[in-house]
Design an enzyme around this catalytic site. Structure first.
Site, short mmCIF file in Angstrom:
data_model
loop_
_atom_site.label_atom_id
_atom_site.label_comp_id
_atom_site.label_asym_id
_atom_site.label_seq_id
_atom_site.Cartn_x
_atom_site.Cartn_y
_atom_site.Cartn_z
N TYR A 24 -0.35 2.95 -2.74
CA TYR A 24 0.05 1.59 -3.11
C TYR A 24 -1.09 0.75 -3.70
CZ TYR A 24 4.17 2.93 -0.45
OH TYR A 24 5.28 3.58 -0.01
N ASN A 75 11.05 -6.34 -5.09
CA ASN A 75 10.63 -5.05 -4.56
C ASN A 75 11.25 -4.94 -3.18
OD1 ASN A 75 9.51 -2.78 -3.50
ND2 ASN A 75 7.39 -3.27 -4.06
N HIS A 101 8.71 -1.64 -8.25
CA HIS A 101 8.05 -0.82 -7.24
C HIS A 101 6.61 -0.56 -7.64
CE1 HIS A 101 11.78 0.15 -5.13
NE2 HIS A 101 12.33 0.26 -6.33
O1 CA2 Z 1 6.52 1.68 -4.34
C1 CA2 Z 1 7.06 0.70 -3.82
O2 CA2 Z 1 6.81 -0.46 -4.14
C2 CA2 Z 1 8.06 0.93 -2.68
O3 CA2 Z 1 9.08 -0.06 -2.80
C3 CA2 Z 1 7.29 0.74 -1.40
C4 CA2 Z 1 8.13 1.05 -0.16
C5 CA2 Z 1 8.81 2.39 -0.27
O4 CA2 Z 1 9.71 2.57 0.82
C6 CA2 Z 1 9.59 2.54 -1.57
O5 CA2 Z 1 10.13 3.84 -1.64
C7 CA2 Z 1 8.71 2.29 -2.76
C8 CA2 Z 1 7.24 1.06 1.08
C9 CA2 Z 1 6.50 -0.23 1.30
C10 CA2 Z 1 5.50 -0.01 2.37
O6 CA2 Z 1 4.41 -0.84 2.12
C11 CA2 Z 1 3.21 -0.45 2.59
C12 CA2 Z 1 2.14 -1.15 2.11
C13 CA2 Z 1 0.89 -0.81 2.49
C14 CA2 Z 1 0.69 0.21 3.40
C15 CA2 Z 1 1.77 0.89 3.89
C16 CA2 Z 1 3.05 0.55 3.49
#
Ligand code: CA2
Length: 145
Positions: A24, A75, A101
């Protein structure tokens, strides 16, 4: 002055820059907010930028956007893959919706290949890290007055 562009983020995105930087990125959500505000300002627009870990709150904000926003960038994070209720709320909007995303979910696990949000979205920006948000704001601005 036109209505603001709502930029909404779903669960766990408050941890952006703190964990899983390889997926991310290293930028925090505050960094993303600043970049979106700057991009919007350069386009003569304003944003309302919010994040929640709660599905109902996200839905409340989508409903608020019906009247208060000129366009919506969302998002949905994990809720994109699971929430029919969020899709139902998005379907009630008459404004452009840009799904956003950080990662490219289509290139990851099978379960990330489907998002309910896509069924209501005007378009999708994914895979560019924090830049996805900026690009989504630019797209939303171009789609609305
Ligand atoms: O890629 C993206 O922006 C997502 O929406 C992020 C989601 C995931 O479930 C989608 O499939 C794609 C997850 C967000 C979790 O955010 C975090 C941020 C930092 C560290 C860990 C998780």
């Amino acid at each position: 002055m036109s209505k603001p562009i709502y930029v909404l983020s779903g669960p766990n995105l408050n941890l952006l820059g703190v964990r899983e930087p390889e997926i991310y990125g290293k930028q925090t959500l505050d960094d993303v907010r600043a970049a979106c505000e700057a991009r919007a300002a350069a386009l003569g627009r304003q944003i309302v930028f919010r994040q929640t870990n709660h599905e109902g709150e996200l839905i409340d904000w989508v409903q608020e956007a019906r009247e208060a926003a000129s366009a919506l960038v969302i998002n949905p994070a994990g809720y994109g893959h699971t929430s029919v209720a969020l899709l139902d709320a998005l379907k009630m909007l008459a404004i452009p919706i840009v799904e956003c995303h950080l990662s490219n979910p289509a290139s990851r696990e099978e379960f990330r290949r489907h998002t309910y949000v896509s069924l209501a979205a005007t378009g999708l920006v994914s895979g560019f890290g924090a830049k996805s948000y900026e690009l989504a704001v630019e797209a939303a601005a171009g789609l609305s007055a």
